[in-house]
Design a protein around this motif. Structure first.
Motif, mmCIF file in Angstrom:
data_model
loop_
_atom_site.group_PDB
_atom_site.id
_atom_site.type_symbol
_atom_site.label_atom_id
_atom_site.label_comp_id
_atom_site.label_asym_id
_atom_site.label_seq_id
_atom_site.Cartn_x
_atom_site.Cartn_y
_atom_site.Cartn_z
ATOM 1 N N THR A 22 0.789 -1.125 -0.048
ATOM 2 C CA THR A 22 -0.102 -0.098 0.046
ATOM 3 C C THR A 22 1.047 1.292 0.055
ATOM 4 O O THR A 22 0.567 2.117 -0.783
ATOM 5 C CB THR A 22 -1.180 0.065 1.082
ATOM 6 N N GLN A 26 1.363 4.324 -2.856
ATOM 7 C CA GLN A 26 1.005 5.866 -2.629
ATOM 8 C C GLN A 26 2.375 6.539 -2.472
ATOM 9 O O GLN A 26 2.461 7.884 -2.101
ATOM 10 C CB GLN A 26 0.435 5.723 -1.208
ATOM 11 N N CYS A 28 4.805 5.966 -0.687
ATOM 12 C CA CYS A 28 5.357 6.627 0.859
ATOM 13 C C CYS A 28 6.200 5.420 1.295
ATOM 14 O O CYS A 28 6.283 5.049 2.592
ATOM 15 C CB CYS A 28 4.007 6.235 1.708
ATOM 16 N N SER A 117 1.495 9.317 5.162
ATOM 17 C CA SER A 117 0.705 9.378 4.122
ATOM 18 C C SER A 117 -0.724 10.062 4.459
ATOM 19 O O SER A 117 -1.432 9.523 5.413
ATOM 20 C CB SER A 117 0.483 8.197 3.171
ATOM 21 N N ASN A 119 -3.086 10.128 2.821
ATOM 22 C CA ASN A 119 -4.299 9.329 2.533
ATOM 23 C C ASN A 119 -4.383 7.790 3.031
ATOM 24 O O ASN A 119 -5.186 7.268 2.809
ATOM 25 C CB ASN A 119 -4.077 9.047 0.994
ATOM 26 N N ALA A 120 -3.372 7.514 3.977
ATOM 27 C CA ALA A 120 -3.157 6.183 4.362
ATOM 28 C C ALA A 120 -4.118 5.851 5.437
ATOM 29 O O ALA A 120 -4.681 6.566 6.176
ATOM 30 C CB ALA A 120 -1.511 6.006 4.803
#
Length: 150
Positions: A22, A26, A28, A117, A119-120
């Motif tokens: 993930t 992203q 990250c 992040s 958005n994480a």
């Protein structure tokens, strides 16, 4: 209200793999011993997890061991969760970038930082943080995971 459930991620190793994939998608991840040390020096609060990867054939590499000890000390001093993993081949497969132009170019996967992040989902990293905390309570300061074959 946002509950974390891990019925599909049954092991810590699978949760780590999920976090790494993930974070990779992203953008990250900071990959490499030198790159990770540089990132931590510039933004110690910008990382949520440090993964040190080492296979048996690397255990006699004194320079790598020294780097690991320094990174571990820095992570402990800055309250950054840290995991040690074996399975470099599995790690490379997991983070394989299909857009890489030069397939022969090998990346230094010995140290990987998962960075913050906006958005994480923090469920998976919270699950890993709890695992690290429980390990410290058992005086296992550097929890060890073995990545499984894919």
């Amino acid at each position: 209200k946002n509950q974390c459930t891990f019925n599909q991620l049954s092991t810590i190793s699978q949760t780590l793999e999920h976090v790494l994939v993930t974070a990779h998608h992203q953008n990250c991840l900071t990959v490499g011993v030198y790159e990770s040390a540089k990132f931590l020096n510039e933004d110690p609060d910008g990382a949520v997890l440090c993964v040190l990867a080492l296979d048996e054939e690397d255990e006699d590499d004194a320079a790598l061991q020294i780097h690991f000890k320094l990174l571990q000390a820095f992570c402990y001093d800055n309250y950054l969760d840290i995991l040690r993993v074996t399975g470099m081949r599995q790690l490379a497969q997991l983070l394989e970038d299909t857009n890489t132009s030069n397939r022969n170019e090998s990346r230094d996967l010995h140290c990987i930082l998962v960075t913050v992040s906006p958005n994480a989902s923090f469920c998976s990293t919270a699950f890993l943080a709890k695992f690290c905390e429980e390990s410290r309570h058992r005086y296992e300061w550097l929890p060890h995971l073995e990545l499984q074959d894919r």
